[in-house]
Structures are given as structure tokens and as C-alpha cells.
Design a protein around this motif. Sequence first.
Motif, short mmCIF file in Angstrom:
data_model
loop_
_atom_site.label_atom_id
_atom_site.label_comp_id
_atom_site.label_asym_id
_atom_site.label_seq_id
_atom_site.Cartn_x
_atom_site.Cartn_y
_atom_site.Cartn_z
N GLU B 189 7.62 40.39 -32.67
CA GLU B 189 7.61 40.38 -31.21
C GLU B 189 6.24 39.96 -30.67
O GLU B 189 6.16 39.22 -29.69
CB GLU B 189 8.00 41.77 -30.66
N SER B 190 5.18 40.41 -31.35
CA SER B 190 3.86 40.03 -30.84
C SER B 190 3.64 38.53 -30.96
O SER B 190 3.06 37.90 -30.08
CB SER B 190 2.74 40.75 -31.60
N ALA B 193 5.54 36.80 -28.28
CA ALA B 193 4.83 36.96 -27.00
C ALA B 193 3.63 36.00 -26.93
O ALA B 193 3.37 35.41 -25.88
CB ALA B 193 4.38 38.40 -26.83
N THR B 200 5.64 34.77 -19.93
CA THR B 200 6.11 36.15 -19.75
C THR B 200 5.49 36.80 -18.52
O THR B 200 5.89 37.90 -18.15
CB THR B 200 5.76 37.03 -20.98
N LYS B 201 4.54 36.14 -17.89
CA LYS B 201 3.89 36.75 -16.72
C LYS B 201 4.60 36.39 -15.42
O LYS B 201 4.36 37.01 -14.40
CB LYS B 201 2.43 36.29 -16.64
N ALA B 208 11.37 37.95 -20.85
CA ALA B 208 11.06 39.23 -21.48
C ALA B 208 11.50 39.24 -22.93
O ALA B 208 12.51 38.62 -23.28
CB ALA B 208 11.74 40.37 -20.72
N THR B 209 10.74 39.91 -23.78
CA THR B 209 11.07 39.98 -25.21
C THR B 209 11.61 41.37 -25.56
O THR B 209 11.16 42.36 -25.00
CB THR B 209 9.84 39.70 -26.08
N TYR B 210 12.57 41.42 -26.47
CA TYR B 210 13.14 42.68 -26.93
C TYR B 210 13.28 42.65 -28.45
O TYR B 210 13.86 41.70 -28.99
CB TYR B 210 14.53 42.92 -26.32
N ARG B 219 14.85 37.07 -23.20
CA ARG B 219 15.78 36.97 -22.08
C ARG B 219 15.09 36.24 -20.93
O ARG B 219 14.03 36.66 -20.46
CB ARG B 219 16.19 38.36 -21.63
#
Lengths: 402, 402
Positions: B189-190, B193, B200-201, B208-210, B219
Amino acid sequence: MLLAEIISVGTELLFGEIVDSNAAFLARELGARGVTLHRKTVLGDNLERLTGAIQTALGRADLLILGGGLGPTDDDLTREAIAAALNETPQEDPALLSWLEGLYTARGRVMPAINRKQTWLIPSAEALPNPVGTAPGWFVRTAAGKLIVALPGPPREMQRMWAQQVLPRLPLPSRALLHTTVHTQGIGESNVAELLAELTKSANPSVATYARKTGVDVRVAASADSEAAARALLDPVLTQVRGLLGRWTWGEDADTLAGALGRALQGRTLSVIEAGSAGLLSTLLADEPGFLDAAVTQDHRRLITLGLTPVTLQGAGLVSEQAARELAAGAREHLGAEVGLAVVVQAGGEQAGQAYAALHADDLQKSLGLNWPGDPAQIRERAAVAALALAYRTLRPGGWDA
Amino acid sequence: MLLAEIISVGTELLFGEIVDSNAAFLARELGARGVTLHRKTVLGDNLERLTGAIQTALGRADLLILGGGLGPTDDDLTREAIAAALNETPQEDPALLSWLEGLYTARGRVMPAINRKQTWLIPSAEALPNPVGTAPGWFVRTAAGKLIVALPGPPREMQRMWAQQVLPRLPLPSRALLHTTVHTQGIGESNVAELLAELTKSANPSVATYARKTGVDVRVAASADSEAAARALLDPVLTQVRGLLGRWTWGEDADTLAGALGRALQGRTLSVIEAGSAGLLSTLLADEPGFLDAAVTQDHRRLITLGLTPVTLQGAGLVSEQAARELAAGAREHLGAEVGLAVVVQAGGEQAGQAYAALHADDLQKSLGLNWPGDPAQIRERAAVAALALAYRTLRPGGWDA
């Protein structure tokens, strides 16, 4: 009396994309330990709302449990919100930092910079080690004497940390609660209730029935000021329940049906053929001593190499008691075990719900059919459980009618 | 913009005996219609706390949806709490009373007296007919212009009344919300990101990450006054995300990893050998066309009959890349398929977390190792998912480095 609230954090929970199984788990845990739960709240990844909700909850409750929002990304805000609610400033903790960097180093990787906030602490927070993930939890004692627990969202991490890290730190009420759950198979919930009759009407000890995937569970629970007093209440009723249900019982409390079968094997080896149950029987049996090999296939030609006769396939069909019997014998012969177990399942289509299980050992053969509709996952699970129960009940000391 | 909150009422929900599927349903419905949901709350059957929660929610939100607590018994308190929160007095409504009495008469029964409160209304409430139960809902317009919707707890009744009675009465925004979830595997995930960086900002479209069991999901969501405008916002960002993550992507939205592999097989048959992953790979693959047969075993002698060489077993050991490669070849040869996939997993003990997967096809061979600690169930699941991802990524059009 300890008053608790739960806040689950995550936009994906709020929007219903994930079901909040953590809050249900925590609610049951709190109830079992005499903690009074007044409210569960789900919030999205929003710092202002989360901070406000923490402050409001601390005005009402003694114990606030937060789940989720401890990941490394910008929308993981639980640490920030607790810090803001308590007006404290987070700082990197050297011990956590070296632990987390070590996790990455051990895998030959460098810790990404965004993970640094997982090493934060505030002055009133103690870190809760996470042995199976990168997010430590927080155990916070506020100046006003309230407790805040922050746990990561993945259920396995949360449940493990709850049991190992949180419970020992909580000031739990001293009332002793004892309970034993008796597991049965092959008898319906209403029949169990009829057998138990008046026992289910008592409040302490209480006797309650629950329909589970593995059959009907009967939970006997007693509470008293001391463990000895609770034991004295519990034991006579538990003995009655065991006596009434003995024929259908396969274990108690943490026992599993596969474990009961593993013990009933008494050193014999077991191989399995699954046609239509999607490997569920293998999954249940995987860790049992004696389990040797499983074949998971619905392919007719593959099944014929495993002992299914073309005559049966063309006559009775794959989902038939005869096919299950041939494959149970085939599991012994072709997968090299002393005991063969087979299950054939129709999980979809017009005959959905039809299934047969068969067991084949030197001196024993037993088979059964079941037919109960449902969705494919339900049908497969029931069939796998029925196969385990058939094998357990046939192989247990005393045999089928013990 | 319409701001909403949901309150679910019921001690059995609060204590986790029932999972709150209604709130998840309503959250998805609201999201799909551009209503902004800020909070879900679960409360027990307590008049004072419920009344207070309704007043608090009306201070924040435009629309408050209450689920449950509309039954006839003393602990069904939603009507009482709404009346108390608005300082209004409930009265029996003659039309509802004759409808409900008629329901009982039609079944040859007399309506029990306790059901009379299901015919209550307050001045600001309109009744919402319930065609499949005895509990009408309430649609309340407060003096302050807020809306309260009260629906019964049984999901079948709630969902039907939501669609037929509530939606037509709501002043829904014309705003459209579109979203797409991109599924990845084999990247943390990192790292996702970091790759997505500034994306993502942004708030709209949001990215968004999950972290999921199958890998990291991303998503991308956009909202606008019209679907076309939302699409125009979403598409360029989605294209960027797809471009940045293409190498690790296996599907979008409702796709499954096993389904992606099933399609990548393009008509070829696949057999599997699982040593240590407890049949999980078989379970994931069960319904995919092309899946032929799986062997689930950790027994050394059985594995040797399936293609593992004694030399490898005694040298590198079962949990080794070489063993996975031999078993992938063995899955083709001994389980009769065109493509062989194998996974060898150390789920417990000192080396827990070590796993290897290998794929063997006519023109292709690929293997990988992974090592990440956890409990046995996590380790097995990660290994099974990694094996699926390896097979997908090797077999997809363009191959591993596409």
C-alpha cells in the motif's frame, strides 16, 4: 460499572463497502466481560468529525475503543484525531521506529517514509505491539481517567491484539462468568430445545441454543461473585446437558469437528476426494494429524482415474450415494490412505442442495445423503460439515450409535 | 447538498448478535444518489439515549434515517423517541388502525392490543405503508425543515419501503457520483501511495487506497451535477491510475483474481498442487472454467508420486522454489492439465511465512517466493492469492512484464 463506546473508522465502512465485523466482535467481547456498551458509531476518514466524536464519547463513556485508521496513508487519521481530542502532540517513538524499520530490513526492503507515522505516540499513549502487521495500537489513559484503545482494522490483527494486549490492561469487573459450549451435529435446533425442555428457561445458569454452520451449539453459562460459586452453579446443569445430547455431541468449546475426527482416526491415515465442495473439506482437515491427501475435482475423466466407475457416472450420476461410495474406496486406493472419505455435491443448478458423503475403512462403510437448498457457498459448507460429522460419528469409540 | 446520518436501533445489533446489514444497504443507496453520509450510529433499546441521539443528529444533518424499533413490544421505542425529540404527542391514526385490524381479520385473528402503537402518528409524520409487515414507517418533516425517515428492521421490509416509499419523497440532489475500483497485487500500500503521489490529495475526483486480502485496491470517485460531468472528471484520473499501476493490476470493480486467471487461461485446462495452503487455492478456483483437478497434501511420499524429486526434498526441502517448480510440472503431468500451478507454504513453526509458487505451461515457466509472517490462516491466504496472481500475470496477454 465500566461504560464503553465503540467508534469504527473508515470511509469504506461508512459507505457499506465493508461490513463492520470488528464492532460486532468487540460488542460480544465486552458483553461477555460485564462491560456495558451504549453506542457504536461509524465515521469516515475525516479528522474534524473523528476528533469531535472522540471528545463527545469521552464525555459519556469510561472506555472508548477505536477500530481502523492506523494505516500509513493520509486518510488514516485515528492517531491524529486522538492527539487533537486530547490536545497532545504526536512524536515518533524511537523503539517503534527501530522495530518497524527492522520489519522492512528483514525483508531486504527500506521502510517507506509514509510509514513513519505508524511509530507515533502521544505522552498519554502506550504502544500496543502488533505481531502480525505494521500498525501498532495505542492504549491511552487520559488525564480525566478515561481509557482510549485504538486497534488496527484488519480483523485478525485486531482480535489478536484485543486478547493479548488490551484485555490484560482493562480494569474489568470482578464478577466471575463461566461458560461451556457443547457442540452437536445431526439434530435440529427445535429438537435440541425439546430435549433440553425446562433447562432453557433458567436465567443463571442460562442454557441457550445457537444454530451454527457446524450444527447446533448449546451454551451453558453461570455468573457469581467468585469462580467457585459460578462453577457450583454451572456444573450440575452442564452434566444434564451432556447427558441429554451425548449421542449428537462431537466436542466442547474450542474443539473443532475436524479435530474430533482427527482424534477419532487414532493414528490411521485419511485421504479425501471432493467433487463439488470446492476444497472446503481439505481446508477444514488441513492441520489434522492423519490427513494425508485430497483430490479436489469435478472433472469426470479425472474422477474415473480416482475410482468412480463409468457405469455409476452414466447411471446414478456423479451426485449419487453410489458415486460417493466408489470415491471413498478410491480415496483409500488411489490416495494411499487407510481411511477414505468422499463428498459429492450439487452446489448450483436445478438439483442444487443434493449431496452425498461416504466413508470407507477396512471394517467400516457408511454413507448418507442430504438435500437442503441454499446458495452455493452454504450448500458446499453443509456438505463438507456433514462429511466430517459422518466420518467422526462412524470412527468414534463406540461407533455410529454410541 | 443533502447531509445524512443513520441510526440503527436494537440491543441485538448493539451487542453484535446481528450484523447491521441495513445500515450498509442504506449507505450504498445514499452514496449512489449523491447524498453525503457522515455517520452511522447503533443504539440499544433505550428511550433516553435514542431521543438524545435523534436531537443531536438533527443538529448536524438534513436527513436522519432510523432503522428498527417499530415493532409492537415495549422495547420498540423509535416512535416514542422521535415524538419526544420533537416534543410532539403520538395519537392513533384511524386509517392505520383500520388497515392493521384488517390485516389480522383477514387471517381470522383479532389484533392484539400491543399492536395499537404501530398505528401511531405525530402531527409532523406521514405514514409509510408496509406491504409485507405490520409496522408502517414514518416520514417526518420537522418545523426546522429537517427530514426523519423511520423504517422497520427486517431487511426485506426495509428495502422495499426504501425503494417504493422513501426515495420518491426525498429531495434528491441531481448530483451524480461515479466510481471505479482498480485491483492490484504484488505491490504494497505504501508503494502504491508513492506511485500515485499527488493524485491521492485531490478531493474530487478522490483517489483512495485500501489494503485487501487480494492486494491493494485503488478507488477513484468523482461527483458532479450530471453523470457526464462526473465522467469527465473521473476518466482522466482513472486513466492515470491505470497507467501507473498497470503492471500490478488484475481487474476492476466486481472482478475477482480467480476470474481474471480463468479468463487468462483462454481455454487451457489448469491443475493445481497445494502443499501447506490447506485447499484455499482450490476453493478460490472452484468455479472457474478450465480448473480441472487439485491435489491438497503435505505428505512427502504423496508429493513424490506427484512429481517432487527426493533430491529436492532432501536438499532444498519442500518449501523451496525448486520444489514448487517440480510440483507445477507435476500438476500438468499427473493431474492431466495443460497448465500446472503449485504452491508450497510454511504456515507455522520457525520458518512460518515462507512460501513459493510456480507455474508451468508449454512455453512458460515462472516462480516466485514470498516471506511475510502472520498467523497460519493469513500466511495461507497470502500464498494462495500470490499463486493466483503469479499465474494471472504470467498468462495474461502480454505476459509478466506487460
